[in-house]
Design a protein around this motif. Structure first.
Motif, mmCIF file in Angstrom:
data_model
loop_
_atom_site.group_PDB
_atom_site.id
_atom_site.type_symbol
_atom_site.label_atom_id
_atom_site.label_comp_id
_atom_site.label_asym_id
_atom_site.label_seq_id
_atom_site.Cartn_x
_atom_site.Cartn_y
_atom_site.Cartn_z
ATOM 1 N N HIS A 1 31.239 10.580 39.460
ATOM 2 C CA HIS A 1 30.073 11.467 39.529
ATOM 3 C C HIS A 1 30.344 12.757 38.768
ATOM 4 O O HIS A 1 29.530 13.195 37.955
ATOM 5 C CB HIS A 1 29.724 11.773 40.986
ATOM 6 C CG HIS A 1 28.617 12.765 41.123
ATOM 7 N ND1 HIS A 1 28.863 14.097 41.343
ATOM 8 C CD2 HIS A 1 27.277 12.620 41.047
ATOM 9 C CE1 HIS A 1 27.702 14.734 41.396
ATOM 10 N NE2 HIS A 1 26.734 13.873 41.225
ATOM 11 N N GLU B 1 21.926 9.023 45.334
ATOM 12 C CA GLU B 1 22.924 8.540 44.374
ATOM 13 C C GLU B 1 24.086 7.885 45.095
ATOM 14 O O GLU B 1 24.519 8.373 46.134
ATOM 15 C CB GLU B 1 23.500 9.699 43.554
ATOM 16 C CG GLU B 1 22.492 10.473 42.748
ATOM 17 C CD GLU B 1 23.144 11.594 41.958
ATOM 18 O OE1 GLU B 1 24.113 11.327 41.211
ATOM 19 O OE2 GLU B 1 22.693 12.742 42.108
ATOM 20 N N TYR C 1 20.793 5.134 41.769
ATOM 21 C CA TYR C 1 20.188 6.428 41.422
ATOM 22 C C TYR C 1 18.689 6.253 41.610
ATOM 23 O O TYR C 1 18.024 5.628 40.791
ATOM 24 C CB TYR C 1 20.514 6.816 39.978
ATOM 25 C CG TYR C 1 20.132 8.236 39.627
ATOM 26 C CD1 TYR C 1 21.099 9.234 39.559
ATOM 27 C CD2 TYR C 1 18.811 8.578 39.370
ATOM 28 C CE1 TYR C 1 20.757 10.544 39.239
ATOM 29 C CE2 TYR C 1 18.455 9.881 39.053
ATOM 30 C CZ TYR C 1 19.437 10.852 38.992
ATOM 31 O OH TYR C 1 19.083 12.157 38.671
ATOM 32 N N TRP D 1 27.950 6.397 43.757
ATOM 33 C CA TRP D 1 28.887 6.253 42.641
ATOM 34 C C TRP D 1 30.144 5.545 43.121
ATOM 35 O O TRP D 1 30.465 5.563 44.309
ATOM 36 C CB TRP D 1 29.256 7.639 42.099
ATOM 37 C CG TRP D 1 28.111 8.320 41.439
ATOM 38 C CD1 TRP D 1 27.082 8.998 42.049
ATOM 39 C CD2 TRP D 1 27.836 8.363 40.050
ATOM 40 N NE1 TRP D 1 26.191 9.455 41.115
ATOM 41 C CE2 TRP D 1 26.631 9.090 39.882
ATOM 42 C CE3 TRP D 1 28.478 7.877 38.923
ATOM 43 C CZ2 TRP D 1 26.081 9.325 38.632
ATOM 44 C CZ3 TRP D 1 27.940 8.108 37.685
ATOM 45 C CH2 TRP D 1 26.746 8.828 37.545
ATOM 46 N N CYS E 1 27.879 4.284 38.187
ATOM 47 C CA CYS E 1 26.699 4.693 38.950
ATOM 48 C C CYS E 1 26.081 3.434 39.547
ATOM 49 O O CYS E 1 25.511 2.608 38.841
ATOM 50 C CB CYS E 1 25.685 5.427 38.083
ATOM 51 S SG CYS E 1 24.227 5.955 39.005
#
Length: 100
Positions: free
Chosen positions: A64, A56, A40, A58, A37
């Motif tokens: 994810h 978000e 976020y 990733w 990640c």
């Protein structure tokens, strides 16, 4: 492998936005421990009092998807669901810029 991103727009039930934000910020804190990640961010709208945006990024879509299978994530979703009136999401493919 391409990065994977998402913009999620949550519409909270009237008066429930701050509780939803708290749950999403807990998720953000948990994401600090997940190397895949990369970003976020929980955002609120000054013009839409029941709206929360989550941004978000990733390392991959698979990362994810795997995060959604974690017990902590499932528990957060269960806590948040009663507060949510609607969800819209846009999947994106980040290609560069500051912070990526």
């Amino acid at each position: 492998m391409s990065k994977y991103g998402m913009y999620a727009k949550f519409t909270a039930k009237p008066g429930e936005r701050d509780k939803l934000v708290d749950i999403l910020l807990e998720a953000a804190a948990g994401a600090e421990l997940v190397q895949e990640c990369e970003l976020y961010i929980v955002n609120v709208s000054d013009t839409e009092p029941d709206t929360v945006w989550v941004t978000e990024v990733w390392s991959s879509k698979e990362a994810h998807d795997a995060s959604l299978q974690q017990e902590a994530t499932k528990a957060s979703i269960q806590r948040a669901m009663p507060l949510i009136a609607g969800v819209e999401s846009i999947q994106i493919r980040p290609v560069g810029g500051k912070g990526i």
